[in-house]
Scaffold this motif. Structure first.
Motif, PDB file in Angstrom:
ATOM      1  N   GLU A 101      50.314 -26.488-140.913  1.00  0.00           N
ATOM      2  CA  GLU A 101      49.426 -27.617-141.129  1.00  0.00           C
ATOM      3  C   GLU A 101      48.658 -27.469-142.442  1.00  0.00           C
ATOM      4  O   GLU A 101      48.397 -26.364-142.917  1.00  0.00           O
ATOM      5  N   ASP A 160      40.245 -32.205-141.572  1.00  0.00           N
ATOM      6  CA  ASP A 160      39.007 -32.401-140.814  1.00  0.00           C
ATOM      7  C   ASP A 160      38.573 -31.127-140.099  1.00  0.00           C
ATOM      8  O   ASP A 160      37.385 -30.869-139.932  1.00  0.00           O
ATOM      9  N   SER A 161      39.530 -30.335-139.674  1.00  0.00           N
ATOM     10  CA  SER A 161      39.232 -29.144-138.886  1.00  0.00           C
ATOM     11  C   SER A 161      38.493 -28.069-139.670  1.00  0.00           C
ATOM     12  O   SER A 161      37.884 -27.184-139.075  1.00  0.00           O
ATOM     13  N   VAL A 162      38.536 -28.137-141.000  1.00  0.00           N
ATOM     14  CA  VAL A 162      37.888 -27.104-141.814  1.00  0.00           C
ATOM     15  C   VAL A 162      36.799 -27.666-142.710  1.00  0.00           C
ATOM     16  O   VAL A 162      36.092 -26.891-143.374  1.00  0.00           O
ATOM     17  N   LYS A 200      36.379 -19.424-137.074  1.00  0.00           N
ATOM     18  CA  LYS A 200      36.555 -19.606-135.635  1.00  0.00           C
ATOM     19  C   LYS A 200      37.868 -18.952-135.210  1.00  0.00           C
ATOM     20  O   LYS A 200      38.798 -18.841-136.012  1.00  0.00           O
ATOM     21  N   GLU A 218      40.217 -20.167-133.659  1.00  0.00           N
ATOM     22  CA  GLU A 218      41.324 -21.109-133.889  1.00  0.00           C
ATOM     23  C   GLU A 218      41.755 -21.184-135.350  1.00  0.00           C
ATOM     24  O   GLU A 218      42.742 -21.849-135.669  1.00  0.00           O
ATOM     25  N   ASP A 219      41.048 -20.497-136.234  1.00  0.00           N
ATOM     26  CA  ASP A 219      41.486 -20.390-137.626  1.00  0.00           C
ATOM     27  C   ASP A 219      42.531 -19.292-137.808  1.00  0.00           C
ATOM     28  O   ASP A 219      43.091 -19.145-138.898  1.00  0.00           O
TER      29      ASP A 219
END
Length: 120
Positions: A45, A61-63, A86, A88-89
């Motif tokens: 991604e 958006d997630s970062v 996080k 999830e990173d």
């Protein structure tokens, strides 16, 4: 264009890490340099990109608000500053380059990945 990524490692949740990607073999004017990531069992991604000539930046958006992409033109190096990490990173992070007027894939040049692990 050849790309060499470095800087991955283990970081605790909430911590920071800076990735580097050194570019060689070409003039970067007119290029976008980007960071992508691939977590285990997931597709690769987009994370962030920078337009080399202008310094314009783009983020997933997630970062957004946690990661910062920047460049050192003299050293032909792009950085990804990861703050407030996080779990999830956690992923293998890749730098990539494409020539064009948009940061949208496809990217033509890829570096080797560097593993980032965020522990909870």
């Amino acid at each position: 264009v050849q790309l060499q990524a470095s800087g991955g490692g283990l970081v605790q949740a909430g911590g920071s890490l800076r990735l580097s990607c050194a570019a060689s073999g070409g003039i970067l004017s007119g290029y976008f340099l980007g960071w992508f990531r691939q977590a285990p069992g997931k597709e690769r991604e987009f994370v962030a990109a920078i337009r080399w000539s202008y310094g314009s930046t783009y983020y997933a958006d997630s970062v957004k608000g946690r990661f910062t992409i920047s460049r050192d033109s003299a050293k032909a190096t792009v950085f990804l500053q990861m703050d407030s990490a996080k779990p999830e990173d956690t992923a293998v992070y890749y730098c990539a380059a494409r020539r064009g007027t948009s940061y949208d894939p496809p990217y033509n040049y890829w570096g080797q990945g560097t593993l980032v692990t965020v522990s909870s």
